[in-house]
Design an enzyme around this catalytic site. Structure first.
Site, PDB file in Angstrom:
ATOM      1  N   ASN A   1       0.843  -1.203   0.000  1.00 60.64           N
ATOM      2  CA  ASN A   1       0.000   0.000   0.000  1.00 60.64           C
ATOM      3  C   ASN A   1       0.874   1.247   0.000  1.00 60.64           C
ATOM      4  O   ASN A   1       2.100   1.156  -0.011  1.00 60.64           O
ATOM      5  CB  ASN A   1      -0.968  -0.022   1.189  1.00 60.64           C
ATOM      6  CG  ASN A   1      -0.231  -0.085   2.503  1.00 60.64           C
ATOM      7  OD1 ASN A   1       0.487   0.837   2.857  1.00 60.64           O
ATOM      8  ND2 ASN A   1      -0.378  -1.188   3.228  1.00 60.64           N
TER       9      ASN A   1
ATOM     10  N   ASP B   1      -4.339  -5.939   5.352  1.00 67.40           N
ATOM     11  CA  ASP B   1      -5.376  -6.697   6.041  1.00 67.40           C
ATOM     12  C   ASP B   1      -5.404  -8.157   5.584  1.00 67.40           C
ATOM     13  O   ASP B   1      -5.728  -9.044   6.358  1.00 67.40           O
ATOM     14  CB  ASP B   1      -6.745  -6.057   5.786  1.00 67.40           C
ATOM     15  CG  ASP B   1      -6.876  -4.736   6.532  1.00 67.40           C
ATOM     16  OD1 ASP B   1      -6.472  -4.700   7.709  1.00 67.40           O
ATOM     17  OD2 ASP B   1      -7.347  -3.742   5.948  1.00 67.40           O
TER      18      ASP B   1
ATOM     19  N   LYS C   1     -13.052   2.214  16.077  1.00 68.59           N
ATOM     20  CA  LYS C   1     -11.813   1.421  15.991  1.00 68.59           C
ATOM     21  C   LYS C   1     -11.129   1.333  17.353  1.00 68.59           C
ATOM     22  O   LYS C   1     -10.587   0.298  17.717  1.00 68.59           O
ATOM     23  CB  LYS C   1     -10.875   2.055  14.958  1.00 68.59           C
ATOM     24  CG  LYS C   1      -9.873   1.098  14.388  1.00 68.59           C
ATOM     25  CD  LYS C   1      -9.246   1.620  13.108  1.00 68.59           C
ATOM     26  CE  LYS C   1     -10.151   1.426  11.899  1.00 68.59           C
ATOM     27  NZ  LYS C   1      -9.568   1.906  10.657  1.00 68.59           N
TER      28      LYS C   1
HETATM   29  N1  CTP Z   1      -3.102  -2.785  12.632  1.00 70.09           N
HETATM   30  C1  CTP Z   1      -2.278  -3.815  13.010  1.00 70.09           C
HETATM   31  N2  CTP Z   1      -2.371  -5.024  12.387  1.00 70.09           N
HETATM   32  C2  CTP Z   1      -3.259  -5.213  11.392  1.00 70.09           C
HETATM   33  C3  CTP Z   1      -4.101  -4.162  10.993  1.00 70.09           C
HETATM   34  C4  CTP Z   1      -3.984  -2.949  11.629  1.00 70.09           C
HETATM   35  O1  CTP Z   1      -1.456  -3.647  13.913  1.00 70.09           O
HETATM   36  N3  CTP Z   1      -3.323  -6.386  10.798  1.00 70.09           N
HETATM   37  C5  CTP Z   1      -3.032  -1.500  13.355  1.00 70.09           C
HETATM   38  C6  CTP Z   1      -2.481  -0.354  12.543  1.00 70.09           C
HETATM   39  O2  CTP Z   1      -1.092  -0.226  12.703  1.00 70.09           O
HETATM   40  C7  CTP Z   1      -3.236   0.827  13.141  1.00 70.09           C
HETATM   41  C8  CTP Z   1      -4.565   0.243  13.520  1.00 70.09           C
HETATM   42  O3  CTP Z   1      -4.340  -1.152  13.670  1.00 70.09           O
HETATM   43  O4  CTP Z   1      -2.643   1.269  14.333  1.00 70.09           O
HETATM   44  C9  CTP Z   1      -5.693   0.501  12.569  1.00 70.09           C
HETATM   45  O5  CTP Z   1      -5.479  -0.088  11.350  1.00 70.09           O
HETATM   46  P1  CTP Z   1      -6.523  -0.029  10.157  1.00 70.09           P
HETATM   47  O6  CTP Z   1      -5.983  -0.877   9.051  1.00 70.09           O
HETATM   48  O7  CTP Z   1      -6.830   1.370   9.811  1.00 70.09           O
HETATM   49  O8  CTP Z   1      -7.770  -0.662  10.801  1.00 70.09           O
HETATM   50  P2  CTP Z   1      -8.532  -1.954  10.450  1.00 70.09           P
HETATM   51  O9  CTP Z   1      -8.711  -2.678  11.710  1.00 70.09           O
HETATM   52  O10 CTP Z   1      -7.832  -2.689   9.365  1.00 70.09           O
HETATM   53  O11 CTP Z   1      -9.934  -1.408   9.946  1.00 70.09           O
HETATM   54  P3  CTP Z   1     -10.421  -0.994   8.472  1.00 70.09           P
HETATM   55  O12 CTP Z   1      -9.384  -1.441   7.487  1.00 70.09           O
HETATM   56  O13 CTP Z   1     -11.704  -1.677   8.377  1.00 70.09           O
HETATM   57  O14 CTP Z   1     -10.573   0.486   8.501  1.00 70.09           O
END
Ligand code: CTP
Length: 415
Positions: free
Chosen positions: A213, A282, A352
Site C-alpha cells: 500500500n 489486512d 476502531k
Molecule cells: N493494525 C495492526 N495489524 C493489522 C491491521 C492494523 O497492527 N493487521 C493496526 C495499525 O497499525 C493501526 C490500527 O491497527 O494502528 C488501525 O489499522 P486499520 O488498518 O486502519 O484498521 P482496520 O482494523 O484494518 O480497519 P479498516 O481497514 O476496516 O478500517
C-alpha cells in the site's frame, strides 16, 4: 521547521581533518535557525580558514584570547555567557585531554573552562585516528569528561583520512545536528521503552509480485525519532520503506504482516509504550507461489484467494499487559493505534478504538497524508476527542509524545 531557532551556539573547531565537516555543520546550524559564533584554535586554522567559517556563520571568527574587539578584552567570558551550548566539532584528542585537565592556554579551552557549567552545556564531537581513539589515555579521558558532565558524542566508523579503517572519525554534520536537537529536547520519556511499527507491509503473491500500500512510514519514523529525542529507548519495526533510521533508534526491517507480528512479539515484553502506525495489509494471498506465475495465453487470470492477516495492534492490546495498560495499571503496556480513514473520521476512529481495545486511537485522513511531510490528527481516548491541527509530522510526533507522556505519567514498568 527551524529546530534550533532562538538558540545561540558557540561552535569550537580544533585541529583535525574533520574541520571540513565543521563548515557543513555551521551551515546546518544556521539553517535550523541558530546563531553561531565560531571560535577556532590555531591548529584548526591549518585545516580550514576563518574566512570560510565567518562567511557561513555571518560573524567574525574568534581565535585569540587577546582579541581587542571585545571592549573589556575578555572574549573568554563574554562568548561563553551568551551561549545556549558550546559545541566542539571537531574535538581533537589533544583538546579533550586539555579539557580534562582544565588547561586554558588559548581562547577555546579558556572559554570552556570559564563557562557557567550549570547553564551552558559543553558538547564535544571527537575526531581522531582509530589508534588514538582506542588508546587507553583517550578511553580514560572520555570516561572522565562524561563523569564531569560533558556530553561526548559518539564517533563514526569507517575509512579515515589516514587510509586506515575503524572507529574515531567525526560524525557527519547531519548526525551532529540531530544529536544537538535531541540534546535540547525535554527528556519526558527517559527510562521508558517505546516500540513503534511503521510503513506498509508487503504480501508476496509470487517471487516477483506482491500486495502492498501507499504508506510512506514518515509518521512512524517521526514518532520513533521524537520518542528517542525525549529520552526513550526506541525500537522501530519497519516495513519496506527507504527512510533513514532516526539517530539512536534500533530498527528491525520486516516485509510481511506475519514478519512484523513476530518482530513485535520479540520486543513487546520490554516495551512500556506501543505505537502502531504501520499500515498492515489486512489480507495476504492464501498461498505464495514458489515460482513466478506465467500467463498461459488463454487470457485467464489467476484466481487469488486471500487470508486475513493477524491484527498486530489488537494482539498486543488484548494481551494481559495490554489490558493492564488500558486500565492505566503499573506494569501495563500503553497501546496507541492509528486509523487512516477517508471520511467520518471521528466515528470511525472511536469505533476502531473500542474494537481494538486501546486507550488512545489517533485518526487521520489517509489519502490526504500518504507520502506527505505534514498531517492533521484527531486524538480519541476515553475522555473524548481532541484535534491536533495541521502541522509537519515532526511537530505532530513531538506533540503526540507529550500526550503519551501525560497519559502515562507515574507508570512504573515492572518486568
Ligand atoms: N493494525 C495492526 N495489524 C493489522 C491491521 C492494523 O497492527 N493487521 C493496526 C495499525 O497499525 C493501526 C490500527 O491497527 O494502528 C488501525 O489499522 P486499520 O488498518 O486502519 O484498521 P482496520 O482494523 O484494518 O480497519 P479498516 O481497514 O476496516 O478500517
Amino acid at each position: 521547521m527551524n529546530e534550533l531557532s532562538g538558540k545561540h551556539i558557540v561552535l569550537g573547531l580544533t585541529g583535525g581533518i574533520a574541520c571540513y565537516k565543521a563548515a557543513e555543520l555551521c551551515r546546518a546550524l544556521v539553517k535550523e535557525g541558530a546563531s553561531v559564533q565560531v571560535v577556532m584554535t590555531e591548529a584548526a586554522e591549518h585545516f580550514i580558514t576563518p574566512v570560510t567559517m565567518q562567511a557561513l556563520s555571518n560573524r567574525p571568527v574568534y581565535g585569540s584570547q587577546w582579541d581587542a574587539r571585545e571592549p573589556n578584552n575578555m572574549a573568554h567570558i563574554n562568548l561563553g555567557r551568551e551561549a545556549d551550548a558550546i559545541l566542539i566539532a571537531p574535538a581533537s584528542a589533544d583538546f579533550m585531554a586539555k579539557l580534562l585537565h582544565g588547561r586554558a592556554d588559548e581562547l577555546l579551552s579558556l572559554l570552556c573552562l570559564a563557562r557557567p557549567a550549570a547553564t551552558v552545556p559543553l558538547i564535544v564531537a571527537p575526531a581522531m585516528n582509530r589508534e588514538m581513539w582506542a588508546n587507553p589515555a583517550t578511553r580514560r579521558n572520555v570516561a572522565q569528561l562524561r563523569a564531569d558532565g560533558i556530553e561526548v558524542l559518539d564517533v563514526g566508523q569507517g575509512e579515515q583520512a589516514c587510509g586506515e579503517t575503524g572507529d574515531g572519525r567525526m560524525l557527519e554534520a547531519d548526525e551532529i545536528l540531530a544529536d544537538l536537537v535531541a540534546f535540547f529536547s525535554p527528556k519526558r520519556l527517559a527510562g521508558r521503552q517505546v516500540l513503534v511499527t511503521a510503513g506498509p507491509t508487503y504480501e508476496a503473491i509470487d517471487p516477483v509480485r506482491g500486495i502492498t500500500n501507499l504508506s510512506s512510514g514518515k509518521m512512524g519514523f517521526a514518532i520513533a525519532r521524537a520518542a528517542r529525542e525525549a529520552g526513550a529507548e526506541v525500537t522501530l519495526v519497519a516495513g519496506p520503506v527507504l527512510l533513514p533510521t532516526p539517530r539512536g533508534v534500533t530498527r528491525v526491517d520486516v516485509r510481511s504482516a506475519r514478519d512484523m507480528l513476530a518482530a513485535v512479539q520479540n520486543q513487546v515484553d520490554r516495551a512500556d509504550v506501543f505505537v502502531a502506525t504501520a499500515a498492515v495489509a489486512d489480507w495476504r494471498p492464501g498461498t505464495a507461489a514458489d515460482q513466478k506465475i506465467k500467463k498461459d495465453g488463454s487470457g485467464e487470470t489467476p484466481a487469488l484467494r486471500f487470508i486475513e492477516n493477524p491484527d498486530i495492534l489488537a494482539t498486543v492490546a488484548q494481551s494481559p499487559r495490554g489490558q493492564a495498560g488500558l486500565r492505566g495499571e503499573a506494569g501495563g503496556i500503553y497501546c496507541v493505534g492509528f486509523a487512516a480513514e477517508s471520511h467520518d473520521l471521528l466515528a470511525h476512529a472511536s469505533a476502531k478504538r473500542a474494537r481494538k481495545g486501546v486507550p488512545l486511537l489517533v485518526g487521520n485522513i489517509g489519502p490526504a497524508t500518504f507520502g506527505k511531510d505534514d498531517n492533521a490528527l484527531l486524538l480519541v481516548d476515553a475522555q473524548g476527542a481532541s484535534e491536533m491541527p495541521h502541522a509537519s509530522k515532526r511537530v505532530l510526533a513531538r506533540k503526540l509524545i507529550a500526550e503519551i507522556d501525560r497519559r502515562t505519567l507515574g507508570w512504573v514498568h515492572k518486568k
